[in-house]
Design a protein around this motif. Structure first.
Motif, short mmCIF file in Angstrom:
data_model
loop_
_atom_site.label_atom_id
_atom_site.label_comp_id
_atom_site.label_asym_id
_atom_site.label_seq_id
_atom_site.Cartn_x
_atom_site.Cartn_y
_atom_site.Cartn_z
N UNK A 26 0.83 -1.21 0.00
CA UNK A 26 0.00 0.00 0.00
C UNK A 26 0.87 1.26 0.00
N UNK A 27 0.26 2.38 -0.28
CA UNK A 27 1.01 3.63 -0.41
C UNK A 27 1.88 3.90 0.81
N UNK A 28 1.29 3.79 2.00
CA UNK A 28 2.03 4.06 3.23
C UNK A 28 3.23 3.13 3.37
N UNK A 29 3.05 1.88 2.94
CA UNK A 29 4.12 0.89 3.09
C UNK A 29 5.37 1.23 2.32
N UNK A 57 5.64 -14.40 -2.84
CA UNK A 57 6.55 -13.74 -3.76
C UNK A 57 7.18 -12.52 -3.14
N UNK A 58 8.22 -12.05 -3.78
CA UNK A 58 8.99 -10.92 -3.26
C UNK A 58 8.19 -9.63 -3.31
N UNK A 59 7.54 -9.36 -4.43
CA UNK A 59 6.82 -8.10 -4.57
C UNK A 59 5.87 -8.15 -5.75
N UNK A 60 4.65 -7.65 -5.53
CA UNK A 60 3.65 -7.58 -6.60
C UNK A 60 3.35 -6.14 -6.99
N UNK A 61 4.22 -5.21 -6.59
CA UNK A 61 4.05 -3.82 -6.97
C UNK A 61 3.13 -3.07 -6.04
N UNK A 62 2.46 -2.05 -6.57
CA UNK A 62 1.57 -1.22 -5.77
C UNK A 62 0.24 -1.96 -5.55
N UNK A 63 -0.49 -1.50 -4.55
CA UNK A 63 -1.79 -2.10 -4.24
C UNK A 63 -2.85 -1.43 -5.12
#
Length: 258
Positions: A26-29, A57-63
């Motif tokens: 999320x944005x705050x993260x 997984x490592x990262x799925x990008x923005x929420x």
């Protein structure tokens, strides 16, 4: 859940991302991740940072679901600024950053990995930018640090993934190992760096950034400008809505809703 920092022995600090189920941050993260990486580098007892993730997984990008559930452009602006802050933090961290990539690394994950100093990956890891399928642009800057120029363009236009083994072939991934050995492998290379004189390594990080042929922060912000243009034109919302509703990219990007 969130961003966790663990101070380990031997000058290693680990920053872990944990946003179930797929680490879409999320944005705050993104801002919290930036702060965690920079704070670790400022600690004189930290000689190297490991950036890793829990889960599938490592990262799925923005929420994207957060973005589409928020009125106006506030979430979009925050996500873009947050990504820019997190990517820059990995690059500007005063000590080397070793990333341990498990499973998928897409979208914003490419920005983190592309700005890292050392990359190790699990043998099931895949890397890619689905941005054009989401009506957005960005992180070609960082993908270009992982693959040759024409491969970057092909992957960017087609939104296809590459494997960890392919990136190792290109020389950007240092080592590919079974997932159960990923954390130990990252700690092994981190320990080798941490054992050096941190005063020298910190200067080395700054020097390497200083001779970098690409200004990664300025070039990424240029890319983001086109994303804002697509948003103002209404194009990005169409693609994000389709993804939220179906989990798939639009079948015909030239056909507008309604």
């Amino acid at each position: 859940m969130g961003i966790r920092t663990d101070i380990e022995t031997g000058g290693i600090t680990t920053v872990t991302v944990d946003y179930p189920p797929v680490n879409a941050i999320p944005s705050r993260g993104w801002f919290e991740l930036a702060d965690a990486v920079l704070d670790a580098g400022r600690d004189p007892d930290t000689h190297v940072v490991i950036l890793r993730a829990e889960g599938r997984g490592f990262n799925a990008g923005v929420d994207i679901k957060e973005m589409q559930a928020t009125d106006g452009y506030g979430a979009l602006v925050d996500a873009n600024r947050g990504c820019a802050a997190a990517f820059a933090a990995v690059y500007d961290c005063a000590v080397p950053v070793v990333v341990a990539v498990n499973g998928f690394c897409v979208g914003g994950g490419i920005g983190l990995v592309g700005n890292a100093d050392v990359i190790v990956a699990s043998d099931d890891a895949v890397f890619g930018l689905p941005e054009v399928d989401r009506g957005a642009l960005g992180a070609a800057t960082h993908l270009a640090r992982l693959v040759p120029q024409h491969m970057m363009r092909t992957l960017y236009y087609t939104a296809q993934n590459v494997t960890a083994q392919q990136l190792q072939h290109f020389g950007s991934v240092y080592e590919v190992v079974p997932r159960e050995k990923l954390d130990d492998t990252a700690r092994g290379i981190a320990a080798t760096i941490a054992a050096k004189d941190t005063r020298v390594i910190r200067c080395a990080k700054e020097a390497i950034n200083g001779i970098d042929p690409v200004d990664v922060k300025t070039s990424y912000r240029l890319e983001q400008g086109y994303t804002f243009e697509l948003n103002l034109a209404g194009v990005s919302d169409e693609h994000r809505d389709e993804f939220v509703e179906t989990g798939k990219p639009r079948s015909n990007s030239n056909t507008r809703k309604g």
